[in-house]
Design a protein around this motif. Sequence first.
Motif, PDB file in Angstrom:
ATOM      1  N   GLN A  72       4.512  27.787 -22.072  1.00 31.33           N
ATOM      2  CA  GLN A  72       3.874  29.015 -23.438  1.00 31.33           C
ATOM      3  C   GLN A  72       2.777  28.691 -24.320  1.00 31.33           C
ATOM      4  OE1 GLN A  72       8.301  28.091 -25.185  1.00 31.33           O
ATOM      5  NE2 GLN A  72       9.000  28.868 -23.480  1.00 31.33           N
ATOM      6  N   ALA A  73       2.372  27.202 -24.433  1.00 31.53           N
ATOM      7  CA  ALA A  73       1.572  26.133 -24.754  1.00 31.53           C
ATOM      8  C   ALA A  73      -0.199  27.149 -24.265  1.00 31.53           C
ATOM      9  CB  ALA A  73       1.857  25.223 -24.801  1.00 31.53           C
ATOM     10  N   ILE A  74      -0.488  26.807 -22.852  1.00 30.14           N
ATOM     11  CA  ILE A  74      -1.515  27.598 -22.028  1.00 30.14           C
ATOM     12  C   ILE A  74      -1.170  28.617 -22.208  1.00 30.14           C
ATOM     13  CG2 ILE A  74      -2.174  27.454 -20.709  1.00 30.14           C
ATOM     14  CD1 ILE A  74      -0.528  24.767 -19.523  1.00 30.14           C
ATOM     15  N   ARG A  75      -0.015  29.555 -21.911  1.00 34.64           N
ATOM     16  CA  ARG A  75      -0.150  30.763 -22.071  1.00 34.64           C
ATOM     17  C   ARG A  75      -1.189  30.949 -23.879  1.00 34.64           C
ATOM     18  NH1 ARG A  75       1.734  33.953 -18.147  1.00 34.64           N
ATOM     19  NH2 ARG A  75       2.838  32.800 -17.123  1.00 34.64           N
ATOM     20  N   LYS A  76      -0.227  31.216 -24.447  1.00 32.55           N
ATOM     21  CA  LYS A  76      -0.488  30.953 -25.801  1.00 32.55           C
ATOM     22  C   LYS A  76      -1.688  30.871 -26.327  1.00 32.55           C
ATOM     23  CE  LYS A  76       1.424  31.019 -30.797  1.00 32.55           C
ATOM     24  NZ  LYS A  76       1.925  29.731 -31.294  1.00 32.55           N
ATOM     25  N   THR A  77      -2.171  29.891 -25.395  1.00 35.81           N
ATOM     26  CA  THR A  77      -3.970  29.104 -26.390  1.00 35.81           C
ATOM     27  C   THR A  77      -4.647  30.298 -25.962  1.00 35.81           C
ATOM     28  OG1 THR A  77      -3.113  27.532 -26.775  1.00 35.81           O
ATOM     29  CG2 THR A  77      -5.679  27.487 -26.431  1.00 35.81           C
ATOM     30  N   THR A 128      -1.409  21.739 -27.905  1.00 32.91           N
ATOM     31  CA  THR A 128      -0.035  20.140 -27.803  1.00 32.91           C
ATOM     32  C   THR A 128       1.172  20.362 -28.194  1.00 32.91           C
ATOM     33  OG1 THR A 128      -1.744  19.500 -29.335  1.00 32.91           O
ATOM     34  CG2 THR A 128       0.367  18.366 -29.576  1.00 32.91           C
ATOM     35  N   PHE A 129       1.844  20.148 -27.665  1.00 30.67           N
ATOM     36  CA  PHE A 129       3.680  20.658 -26.866  1.00 30.67           C
ATOM     37  C   PHE A 129       4.177  19.592 -26.741  1.00 30.67           C
ATOM     38  CE2 PHE A 129       0.542  21.116 -23.111  1.00 30.67           C
ATOM     39  CZ  PHE A 129       1.755  20.310 -22.686  1.00 30.67           C
ATOM     40  N   PRO A 130       5.429  19.960 -26.675  1.00 28.70           N
ATOM     41  CA  PRO A 130       6.416  19.117 -26.795  1.00 28.70           C
ATOM     42  C   PRO A 130       6.569  18.003 -24.904  1.00 28.70           C
ATOM     43  CG  PRO A 130       8.016  20.938 -27.051  1.00 28.70           C
ATOM     44  CD  PRO A 130       6.290  20.566 -27.085  1.00 28.70           C
ATOM     45  N   VAL A 131       6.768  16.739 -25.062  1.00 28.48           N
ATOM     46  CA  VAL A 131       6.846  16.693 -23.563  1.00 28.48           C
ATOM     47  C   VAL A 131       8.300  15.492 -22.992  1.00 28.48           C
ATOM     48  CG1 VAL A 131       4.842  17.397 -22.197  1.00 28.48           C
ATOM     49  CG2 VAL A 131       5.145  14.837 -23.511  1.00 28.48           C
TER      50      VAL A 131
END
Length: 319
Positions: free
Chosen positions: A45-50, A11-14
């Motif tokens: 960033q969110a995809i990479r971190k997960t 989950t992340f802001p768009v």
Amino acid sequence: MRQEPPAVPITFPVPFMVKSMNLYLFPAEPLTLLDTGPKTPPARQAIRKTLETRGYGYRDLKRIIITHGHVDHFGLARELAQASGAAIYIHPYDAYKLLHGYSFIREKLPLLREAGVPDERLKELEGWCINADKLFDPLDEVHPLQENEQISFDSFSLKIIHCPGHSQGHICLYDEERKELYGGDHILKHITPNPAIEPSPSAPEKRSHSLVQYLDSLQKIDRLNPSCIFPAHGPVIDSPRKRIKDIQRHHLRRKERLQGLLNGRGSTAYDLGQKLFGIPKEMDIFLIVSEVLAHLDLLLKEEKAVALAKNGVIYYSTP
Ligand SMILES: [Zn+2]
Ligand SMILES: [Zn+2]
């Protein structure tokens, strides 16, 4: 007690009205991502971190499934595919929206002119769309996903459910064993997805009746009776039946309000939209016209409204 779902939400802001986005990573074989987010730093960033917390990198992605061809769902697809070699899958009706040469606004302009949107408002909308186009890179190739096809993993599978309405090629993914649905934008907890006007896939010179289709697609999910829905925006829906009923009621009320605005003289969809929602700006011009046209389709179907074309613009009135 419910089993853990096989997917990890990301989950992340768009930078859109929906404010935030949920992608789903299936840390199974083959490693699969459902939707990608737009081409923005928070999505990356969110995809990479997960991926990293699970011991993976971009390079390990094998399969990317896109629920529908809206930029918040596929903007990063090219970047991810280039880094990993992952294949991109989408319903054939939305495939062209990911490929080179597609322009969201260009295919809608004739429909918006017909709906009575003045030229200066179309220019404003076009400006907004040109900026939104920067949030994706077009792809060279996508693979089609058909209704009822099974997406197989090592220990489970997901069934493709075609749910046209919000987008002609919108799909949901159903885990029949767990009775869990990955719903994309089809059913959201706090908002109803826009019944976006589009050329009909089978007859591009005509407009698809997106809300008629959407309400059918809602019933399709109701018949499946999932125990919960993992949406692309907002919180998980724990009572899908109740949410579906609420959405049906919402559209019924909106249709009745619109019916009350019709008179014997005739109004364009754009005029009716201003009466219902006020003067729209930028992307809202498209969203509001879509809402109004979609509900007018219901009234026309029920013979509670009539449509008359004059100089390329359609006027709606009481029968
Ligand atoms: Zn969407
Ligand atoms: Zn969306």
